[in-house]
Design an enzyme around this catalytic site. Sequence first.
Site, PDB file in Angstrom:
ATOM      1  N   GLU A  51     -43.738  31.449 -38.973  1.00 25.76           N
ATOM      2  CA  GLU A  51     -45.084  30.980 -38.641  1.00 25.76           C
ATOM      3  C   GLU A  51     -46.148  31.570 -39.557  1.00 25.76           C
ATOM      4  O   GLU A  51     -47.149  30.902 -39.856  1.00 25.76           O
ATOM      5  CB  GLU A  51     -45.414  31.316 -37.174  1.00 25.76           C
ATOM      6  CG  GLU A  51     -44.635  30.523 -36.157  1.00 25.76           C
ATOM      7  CD  GLU A  51     -43.334  31.181 -35.742  1.00 25.76           C
ATOM      8  OE1 GLU A  51     -42.693  30.680 -34.796  1.00 25.76           O
ATOM      9  OE2 GLU A  51     -42.962  32.208 -36.364  1.00 25.76           O
ATOM     10  N   PHE A 113     -42.468  33.804 -19.388  1.00 21.04           N
ATOM     11  CA  PHE A 113     -41.681  33.854 -20.626  1.00 21.04           C
ATOM     12  C   PHE A 113     -42.492  33.272 -21.787  1.00 21.04           C
ATOM     13  O   PHE A 113     -43.019  32.170 -21.707  1.00 21.04           O
ATOM     14  CB  PHE A 113     -40.380  33.068 -20.444  1.00 21.04           C
ATOM     15  CG  PHE A 113     -39.540  32.994 -21.694  1.00 21.04           C
ATOM     16  CD1 PHE A 113     -38.951  34.133 -22.227  1.00 21.04           C
ATOM     17  CD2 PHE A 113     -39.370  31.786 -22.363  1.00 21.04           C
ATOM     18  CE1 PHE A 113     -38.184  34.071 -23.376  1.00 21.04           C
ATOM     19  CE2 PHE A 113     -38.607  31.714 -23.516  1.00 21.04           C
ATOM     20  CZ  PHE A 113     -38.012  32.863 -24.028  1.00 21.04           C
ATOM     21  N   GLN A 114     -42.582  34.035 -22.840  1.00 23.38           N
ATOM     22  CA  GLN A 114     -43.311  33.669 -24.059  1.00 23.38           C
ATOM     23  C   GLN A 114     -44.778  33.334 -23.792  1.00 23.38           C
ATOM     24  O   GLN A 114     -45.364  32.479 -24.443  1.00 23.38           O
ATOM     25  CB  GLN A 114     -42.616  32.516 -24.788  1.00 23.38           C
ATOM     26  CG  GLN A 114     -41.291  32.937 -25.424  1.00 23.38           C
ATOM     27  CD  GLN A 114     -40.746  31.931 -26.418  1.00 23.38           C
ATOM     28  OE1 GLN A 114     -41.023  30.725 -26.330  1.00 23.38           O
ATOM     29  NE2 GLN A 114     -39.981  32.409 -27.377  1.00 23.38           N
ATOM     30  N   LYS A 163     -48.983  23.763 -21.834  1.00 23.46           N
ATOM     31  CA  LYS A 163     -47.944  22.749 -21.968  1.00 23.46           C
ATOM     32  C   LYS A 163     -48.165  21.562 -21.024  1.00 23.46           C
ATOM     33  O   LYS A 163     -47.907  20.406 -21.389  1.00 23.46           O
ATOM     34  CB  LYS A 163     -46.562  23.357 -21.717  1.00 23.46           C
ATOM     35  CG  LYS A 163     -45.437  22.366 -22.015  1.00 23.46           C
ATOM     36  CD  LYS A 163     -44.063  22.984 -22.009  1.00 23.46           C
ATOM     37  CE  LYS A 163     -43.012  21.938 -22.392  1.00 23.46           C
ATOM     38  NZ  LYS A 163     -41.646  22.502 -22.427  1.00 23.46           N
ATOM     39  N   MET A 467     -49.599  49.268 -56.851  1.00 28.60           N
ATOM     40  CA  MET A 467     -50.990  49.694 -56.681  1.00 28.60           C
ATOM     41  C   MET A 467     -51.092  50.977 -55.870  1.00 28.60           C
ATOM     42  O   MET A 467     -51.897  51.867 -56.180  1.00 28.60           O
ATOM     43  CB  MET A 467     -51.815  48.587 -56.023  1.00 28.60           C
ATOM     44  CG  MET A 467     -53.306  48.882 -55.970  1.00 28.60           C
ATOM     45  SD  MET A 467     -54.037  49.123 -57.619  1.00 28.60           S
ATOM     46  CE  MET A 467     -54.441  47.435 -58.049  1.00 28.60           C
TER      47      MET A 467
END
Length: 568
Positions: A51, A113-114, A163, A467
């Site tokens: 993602e 969940f999630q 959802k 760096m």
Amino acid sequence: MKINGSEIIVECLKEQGVDTVFGYPGGAILNVYDALYKHSDEITHVLTSHEQGAAHAADGYARATGKVGVCFATSGPGATNLVTGIATAYMDSIPVVAITCNVTVPLLGKDSFQEVDIAGVAMPITKHSYIVKDVNKLASTIREAFRIAKEGRPGPVLVDVTKDVTANLAEFKKMEIEAPKRKVIDLTDEDIDKAVSMIKLSKKPFLYVGGGVILSDASKELREFADLVDAPVCDSLMGKGAFSGHDKKYTGMIGMHGTKTSNFGVSECDLLIAIGARFSDRVTGNAKKFARHAKILHIDVDPAEINKNIHTDASIIGDAKEVLTRLNAKLTKQDHTEWIKHIEEYQKKFPMKFNKDSLNGPNIMENIDRITKGEAIIATDVGQHQMWAAQHYKFTNPRTLLTSGGLGTMGYGLGAAIGAKVGVKDKIVINIAGDGCFRMNMNEIATATRYNIPVIEIIFNNHVLGMVRQWQDLFYGKRYSATVLEDQVDFVKVSEGMGAHAVRVTTIEEFNKALEEAIKLNIPCVIECVIQKDDKVFPMVSPGAAISDAFDREDLNKKEAEAKKASK
């Protein structure tokens, strides 16, 4: 017409002219992906490997095209994986709309969940964030999200949709979307007149150009303004390409790794005109010593930037294109021949020096510039390679440097390059990465090969975090804590394993041949360049020092020799 929430999302994207979405599906967003499947002939979906890659690709697409970039993610970890990409876009004022989905309304706040409050998480790193719990508010919310992302100072907006809302039905009526108007609400004639007066009184003006000029498509007006003011021009990292790197008035980047010409010139000027720039700490060095001899005129669309980091003597709040248009209409041609000549002397005295026979960062970048004729889109990750790209590639046009300037996101460049190539198919797109950065998001090579997106990934492999090691070398007594990357990872084999054409080079001749071949092949290619671990980015300004104290390798050698002599 009644349609479900998922179809409303897709129809709203079509209203906005969205042709590409970058994302990764999951349970909560399944309804949206099902709707997207039915419109695959109108909206292309690019499945990234992660993602974060989707967020960076949407960002790169936006920077290269000037449109709003769009990314999708599911709930929970899918949404949180977007956060770094959203923050990257926010720090650089890039218009991105991130659409995530969450658990159903009855499950919100129950540690389902999630489940995660992504709207709350994203609040500090977006222009606005929403959670939509009512399907009747979905269309208006998405339309407002795109408007906010584009208007004024651009930036990312997050829309989280539960959802059940993606499945519920609502009336939907298509709308014609108007382009946002340029922000001139705070622009006054008095401010314009004061600026013109300051310019006319100035004998040693200098222009400092930031990314706002690119975001407002004001490059043409900037060129006219620079000619009218008759002033040298420097830029920030984000301003690269706003003013041509081939123009005689151009003096290079300003700041920590800016040219001595720009740093010394700004330190001596009597009027500094900052356009679409925010005076970041990487530009100003010691703010108390920055441009001490100059009056400062600040032009910016965001009033919050005025006097935030540097005190200004005058300011104009408004879109850079509109402001410059009005200034150009009132200005007469100025003449600063002696001042320009003085700056040209600096350019002759302090050229950018490097070994043109060995394989090193500056040499690689100058050869990329030569081979691509300066017409490529260059993405970068963050580190030494980023600074070499900014210093040694002559950016002649806006929207051709894609880099994380504000957040400094390692792993940004490959996703951004993929997004740029999808959006601007007729340009050569090259990502410049360090070996440390390549490890962060190398999985996006699989995205490029899956869709045969012909990006060229160039890895500057010095087997260290360059760096950070440079700072350890100069300021931490050569204590190389956790910056050595001597291990068994073979970038060529890894890249080939993901389906890319890959080659390792150790000389500049081998590199030139490999780059020319990569351009000709027009497929995803990786070129690993093995360079010296102790190569450094010069010039440099020490932390806390004034930009007028910029030093290079010769200065460092001289200082070390004097210290050695004094210790005897």
